[in-house]
Every structure is written in structure tokens, then in C-alpha cells.
Scaffold this motif. Structure first.
Motif, PDB file in Angstrom:
ATOM      1  N   PHE A  94      -8.358  -1.794  -2.961  1.00 47.32           N
ATOM      2  CA  PHE A  94      -8.203  -0.371  -2.720  1.00 47.32           C
ATOM      3  C   PHE A  94      -7.661   0.301  -4.013  1.00 47.32           C
ATOM      4  CE2 PHE A  94      -7.985  -1.843   1.615  1.00 47.32           C
ATOM      5  CZ  PHE A  94      -8.686  -0.400   2.395  1.00 47.32           C
ATOM      6  N   THR A  95      -6.977  -0.478  -4.683  1.00 46.96           N
ATOM      7  CA  THR A  95      -6.365   0.202  -5.994  1.00 46.96           C
ATOM      8  C   THR A  95      -7.681   0.581  -6.891  1.00 46.96           C
ATOM      9  OG1 THR A  95      -6.231  -1.891  -7.201  1.00 46.96           O
ATOM     10  CG2 THR A  95      -4.199  -1.006  -5.960  1.00 46.96           C
ATOM     11  N   VAL A  96      -8.663  -0.335  -7.091  1.00 50.42           N
ATOM     12  CA  VAL A  96      -9.642  -0.090  -7.961  1.00 50.42           C
ATOM     13  C   VAL A  96     -10.532   0.946  -7.458  1.00 50.42           C
ATOM     14  CG1 VAL A  96     -11.956  -1.209  -8.769  1.00 50.42           C
ATOM     15  CG2 VAL A  96     -10.023  -2.709  -8.758  1.00 50.42           C
ATOM     16  N   GLU A 113      -3.690  -0.457 -13.609  1.00 53.98           N
ATOM     17  CA  GLU A 113      -3.300  -2.056 -13.385  1.00 53.98           C
ATOM     18  C   GLU A 113      -1.735  -1.885 -13.726  1.00 53.98           C
ATOM     19  OE1 GLU A 113      -2.987  -6.173 -12.877  1.00 53.98           O
ATOM     20  OE2 GLU A 113      -4.368  -4.439 -12.208  1.00 53.98           O
ATOM     21  N   ALA A 114      -1.047  -1.141 -14.516  1.00 52.70           N
ATOM     22  CA  ALA A 114       0.292  -1.229 -14.769  1.00 52.70           C
ATOM     23  C   ALA A 114       0.925  -0.782 -13.433  1.00 52.70           C
ATOM     24  CB  ALA A 114       0.621  -0.121 -15.889  1.00 52.70           C
ATOM     25  N   ARG A 131      -0.223  -1.101 -10.451  1.00 54.47           N
ATOM     26  CA  ARG A 131      -0.316  -2.285  -9.386  1.00 54.47           C
ATOM     27  C   ARG A 131       0.870  -3.176  -9.768  1.00 54.47           C
ATOM     28  NH1 ARG A 131      -2.203  -6.739  -8.046  1.00 54.47           N
ATOM     29  NH2 ARG A 131      -2.446  -7.259 -10.441  1.00 54.47           N
ATOM     30  N   GLN A 132       0.767  -3.555 -10.753  1.00 56.36           N
ATOM     31  CA  GLN A 132       1.683  -4.589 -11.167  1.00 56.36           C
ATOM     32  C   GLN A 132       3.250  -4.308 -10.883  1.00 56.36           C
ATOM     33  OE1 GLN A 132       1.472  -7.606 -12.001  1.00 56.36           O
ATOM     34  NE2 GLN A 132      -0.654  -7.898 -12.246  1.00 56.36           N
ATOM     35  N   GLN A 133       3.437  -2.925 -10.939  1.00 52.93           N
ATOM     36  CA  GLN A 133       4.894  -2.437 -10.637  1.00 52.93           C
ATOM     37  C   GLN A 133       5.225  -2.602  -9.309  1.00 52.93           C
ATOM     38  OE1 GLN A 133       5.813   1.666 -11.951  1.00 52.93           O
ATOM     39  NE2 GLN A 133       7.850   1.336 -11.592  1.00 52.93           N
ATOM     40  N   ALA A 134       4.122  -2.161  -8.211  1.00 49.10           N
ATOM     41  CA  ALA A 134       4.223  -2.240  -6.864  1.00 49.10           C
ATOM     42  C   ALA A 134       4.213  -3.629  -6.613  1.00 49.10           C
ATOM     43  CB  ALA A 134       3.044  -1.578  -6.480  1.00 49.10           C
ATOM     44  N   PHE A 135       3.501  -4.695  -7.025  1.00 49.20           N
ATOM     45  CA  PHE A 135       3.473  -5.962  -6.790  1.00 49.20           C
ATOM     46  C   PHE A 135       4.999  -6.555  -7.216  1.00 49.20           C
ATOM     47  CE2 PHE A 135       3.214 -10.427  -8.537  1.00 49.20           C
ATOM     48  CZ  PHE A 135       2.794 -11.152  -7.405  1.00 49.20           C
ATOM     49  N   GLN A 136       5.505  -6.213  -8.210  1.00 49.58           N
ATOM     50  CA  GLN A 136       6.601  -6.818  -8.428  1.00 49.58           C
ATOM     51  C   GLN A 136       8.027  -6.336  -7.266  1.00 49.58           C
ATOM     52  OE1 GLN A 136       7.569  -8.906 -10.883  1.00 49.58           O
ATOM     53  NE2 GLN A 136       5.858  -9.125 -12.278  1.00 49.58           N
ATOM     54  N   GLN A 137       7.814  -4.985  -7.015  1.00 50.56           N
ATOM     55  CA  GLN A 137       8.754  -4.423  -6.093  1.00 50.56           C
ATOM     56  C   GLN A 137       8.680  -5.169  -4.647  1.00 50.56           C
ATOM     57  OE1 GLN A 137      11.106  -2.550  -6.616  1.00 50.56           O
ATOM     58  NE2 GLN A 137      11.781  -2.264  -4.415  1.00 50.56           N
ATOM     59  N   LEU A 152       0.836  -1.371  -0.011  1.00 48.36           N
ATOM     60  CA  LEU A 152      -0.133   0.065   0.081  1.00 48.36           C
ATOM     61  C   LEU A 152       0.975   1.222  -0.144  1.00 48.36           C
ATOM     62  CD1 LEU A 152      -2.822  -1.200   2.482  1.00 48.36           C
ATOM     63  CD2 LEU A 152      -3.105  -0.723   0.081  1.00 48.36           C
ATOM     64  N   GLU A 153       2.021   1.309   0.781  1.00 54.51           N
ATOM     65  CA  GLU A 153       2.934   2.462   0.715  1.00 54.51           C
ATOM     66  C   GLU A 153       3.321   2.607  -0.902  1.00 54.51           C
ATOM     67  OE1 GLU A 153       6.673   2.055   3.120  1.00 54.51           O
ATOM     68  OE2 GLU A 153       5.426   1.996   4.698  1.00 54.51           O
ATOM     69  N   LEU A 154       3.887   1.705  -1.384  1.00 47.37           N
ATOM     70  CA  LEU A 154       4.325   1.836  -2.779  1.00 47.37           C
ATOM     71  C   LEU A 154       3.296   2.350  -3.765  1.00 47.37           C
ATOM     72  CD1 LEU A 154       6.314  -1.422  -3.299  1.00 47.37           C
ATOM     73  CD2 LEU A 154       7.310   1.030  -3.211  1.00 47.37           C
ATOM     74  N   LEU A 155       1.928   2.114  -3.347  1.00 42.81           N
ATOM     75  CA  LEU A 155       0.733   2.426  -4.117  1.00 42.81           C
ATOM     76  C   LEU A 155       0.204   3.946  -3.952  1.00 42.81           C
ATOM     77  CD1 LEU A 155      -1.039  -0.914  -4.272  1.00 42.81           C
ATOM     78  CD2 LEU A 155      -0.263   0.061  -6.249  1.00 42.81           C
ATOM     79  N   PHE A 156       0.274   4.024  -2.709  1.00 40.45           N
ATOM     80  CA  PHE A 156      -0.452   5.301  -2.031  1.00 40.45           C
ATOM     81  C   PHE A 156       0.526   6.286  -1.588  1.00 40.45           C
ATOM     82  CE2 PHE A 156      -3.734   2.110  -2.207  1.00 40.45           C
ATOM     83  CZ  PHE A 156      -4.681   2.993  -2.928  1.00 40.45           C
ATOM     84  N   HIS A 157       1.812   6.283  -1.929  1.00 38.74           N
ATOM     85  CA  HIS A 157       2.861   7.276  -1.142  1.00 38.74           C
ATOM     86  C   HIS A 157       2.817   8.471  -1.597  1.00 38.74           C
ATOM     87  CE1 HIS A 157       5.295   5.965  -4.611  1.00 38.74           C
ATOM     88  NE2 HIS A 157       6.123   7.037  -4.245  1.00 38.74           N
ATOM     89  N   GLU A 158       2.351   8.620  -3.029  1.00 31.86           N
ATOM     90  CA  GLU A 158       2.369   9.928  -3.491  1.00 31.86           C
ATOM     91  C   GLU A 158       1.055   9.939  -4.335  1.00 31.86           C
ATOM     92  OE1 GLU A 158       5.303   9.290  -7.487  1.00 31.86           O
ATOM     93  OE2 GLU A 158       6.223  10.391  -5.661  1.00 31.86           O
ATOM     94  N   GLY A 159       0.483  11.190  -4.803  1.00 31.04           N
ATOM     95  CA  GLY A 159      -0.685  11.282  -5.492  1.00 31.04           C
ATOM     96  C   GLY A 159      -1.889  11.761  -4.586  1.00 31.04           C
TER      97      GLY A 159
END
Length: 287
Positions: free
Chosen positions: A124-126, A132-133, A135-141, A35-42
Motif C-alpha cells: 500500500f505504501t508503494v 521509505e523514510a 514507512r520506517q518511522q511508522a514501523f518504529q512507532q 496504516l493509520e500512522l501512514l495514511f491519517h493525513e495527506g
């Protein structure tokens, strides 16, 4: 406890189907980094701290929604199924107020089963419009950091020993929805690559599991009740197998509202290891 459950069917098991995430290991912290990677900025309707707090409430059963419920992105509402004399479906908002049933009929966006922490992050992403791109980047990280020891992810030696000692079943199969490029190195890090008769990456569960099981029964001459599926995401790992008449074992550290009568319900990997030892003992005693 396992000993309190009706286990007189263990001697029938010839094939054990395993899931990866939440089944071969448990990690109670990865979602925070995800969640940090997804929502840390924006600029979102909720802050990262608010989302993290809500996520924890969902996992702990302190939210109006929980594991085992369905999220409807098109209307930002939830549904919960309960069993009584007949199946009853309740429609409600994030805040728990009753929702108009008619607003839940849109099929423009697929509904999401809240099966585990990974799927809650996807919800939460939806909800907040993350692509999706991203989310996938965050997943890989997150996967990369888990392998580097940046989470509570760790091997459970007792479980892998129990899998290795389960020698009196015909097959031990691992099916994961993880793509091969990340799944293979993750399984290698667990040191479990050689424990299984076969490993299927990108399994496309739940539909892929149903197809796989049908082909498996046809090819091996198996009856459904000779197959046991073990997983933490009920919709992906268990529903397809139960639909075909197979045995199911649900494992999760989190409470669930899903009313389905799984054959076994577990919360820890210790319990899973004990189940596998029980299967081996029962099978061996029949020889």
C-alpha cells in the motif's frame, strides 16, 4: 491438523530455524495502527477507511488478490501462480480483470511478494507513493506501541515452553529481518532471548537465509533435510530452504494462494507448539 500430515521425517531434524514476526507471536491488529500512522493525513487516491477495508479483504481472502501473490509496482498489477500439469501464471489488475502480460515485464521497481500483513502494508505504501523514510518511522512507532501493549501482541507461553523443551536437536536458531535496535528489545519483551542457540538480526532474507543455510551446512556437516525452517512469510522464510532441499513449515492465520507444497501448514501457535513437541518426542524416542 498436524496428525494428518506426513511427518515421518521429524526424527531427521537437527536444526530448527525460526522467524520472529508472525512465528514467535501472532498479532491480528497491528496493521490497522500501521496504516493509520501512514495514511491519517495527506491526499491519497483512497481514504484511510477504504484502505483498511481493502486490507481486511486481502487478509481474509475476499479480495481478487491475496497472501501468496506478487505485486508489480511499476504497473500496479498482480500475478498469481497456480499448479496444474504445469505452473501457470495469471496477470490481473487490482479489480481482478486480466492484465496485459507485456506490461508486467518492467524491472525498474522490484516486485513484492505478499507474504504477510507487514508486506501488504508495504504494498500500500508503494501503491500510494509513501516514501521509505515515512514507512520506517511508522514501523518504529508501531513496534514501540506493540511493546507498550497497544495491540493484540502477547506472549504464547505454551510455544516458548515447547521451544525450551526442544533439547534433542543440535541447534535452535532465530533469524529475523528486523534490525538489531528494534529486534533485540522485541525479543526481550517476548522473554525468549535465552531460548535460541543464536539470534541473527538484519538477516536479509530471503537471500541472506540461503547464504546462512549454505554456511551452516558446510560448517556443521549437515544435510539439507536435517534443517527445518518455520515462518509465516513464505518467500523470505521457506523458499530459500526448500530450494536447498530443507524442510519447511508455514504458519499463518491467513489464507494463501501460494501453491507450494510445504511439509507442514499451520494456522495457530498452538499447532506450532505441538509440532515442536512432536519433534522432541520423536528425537527422544530414538535415543
Amino acid at each position: 491438523m498436524l496428525e494428518e500430515q506426513q511427518m515421518d521425517w521429524l526424527h531427521e531434524i537437527e536444526v530448527v530455524l525460526f522467524d520472529l514476526d508472525g512465528t514467535l507471536y501472532q498479532d491480528g491488529k497491528f496493521y490497522k495502527r500501521y496504516l493509520e500512522l501512514l495514511f491519517h493525513e495527506g491526499n491519497y487516491a483512497a481514504s484511510l477507511d477504504e484502505i483498511l477495508e481493502e486490507m481486511e479483504c486481502l487478509l481474509e481472502g475476499k479480495h481478487t488478490s491475496s497472501i501468496g501473490n506478487w505485486y508489480h509496482p511499476s504497473t500496479d498489477t498482480w500475478t498469481r501462480e497456480t499448479l496444474g500439469d504445469q505452473l501457470h501464471v495469471t496477470h490481473y489488475t487490482w479489480k481482478g480483470t486480466e492484465a496485459d502480460v507485456e506490461t508486467n515485464q518492467s524491472t525498474n521497481i522490484p516486485v513484492i511478494y505478499a507474504g504477510d500483513a507487514w508486506s501488504l502494508v508495504s504494498i500500500f505504501t508503494v501503491k500510494y507513493g509513501i516514501e521509505e523514510a515515512q514507512r520506517q518511522q511508522a514501523f518504529q512507532q508501531v513496534r514501540k506501541e506493540m511493546l507498550q501493549g497497544a495491540s493484540s501482541f502477547e506472549r504464547h507461553a505454551g510455544l516458548y515452553e515447547a521451544i525450551g523443551q526442544l533439547t534433542d536437536v543440535r541447534m535452535k536458531l532465530l533469524l529475523t529481518n528486523s534490525p538489531e535496535n528494534t529486534g533485540r528489545e522485541f525479543i526481550a519483551a517476548l522473554g525468549s532471548s535465552d531460548l535460541f542457540t543464536d539470534i541473527v538480526y538484519g538477516a536479509g532474507k530471503p537471500t541472506g537465509l540461503e547464504h546462512y543455510m549454505n554456511e551452516l551446512m558446510k560448517r556443521e556437516g549437515l544435510r539439507p533435510e536435517q534443517i527445518l525452517s518455520i515462518g509465516d512469510h513464505a518467500w523470505n522464510d521457506l523458499y530459500p530452504v526448500r530450494k536447498l532441499g530443507g524442510r519447511t513449515a508455514w504458519i499463518s492465520a491467513y489464507p494463501s494462494s501460494d501453491p507450494s507444497p510445504w511439509d507442514v501448514r499451520m494456522t495457530t501457535l498452538d499447532e506450532l507448539a505441538a509440532l515442536l513437541k512432536d519433534i522432541q518426542q520423536v528425537k527422544y524416542s530414538k535415543i
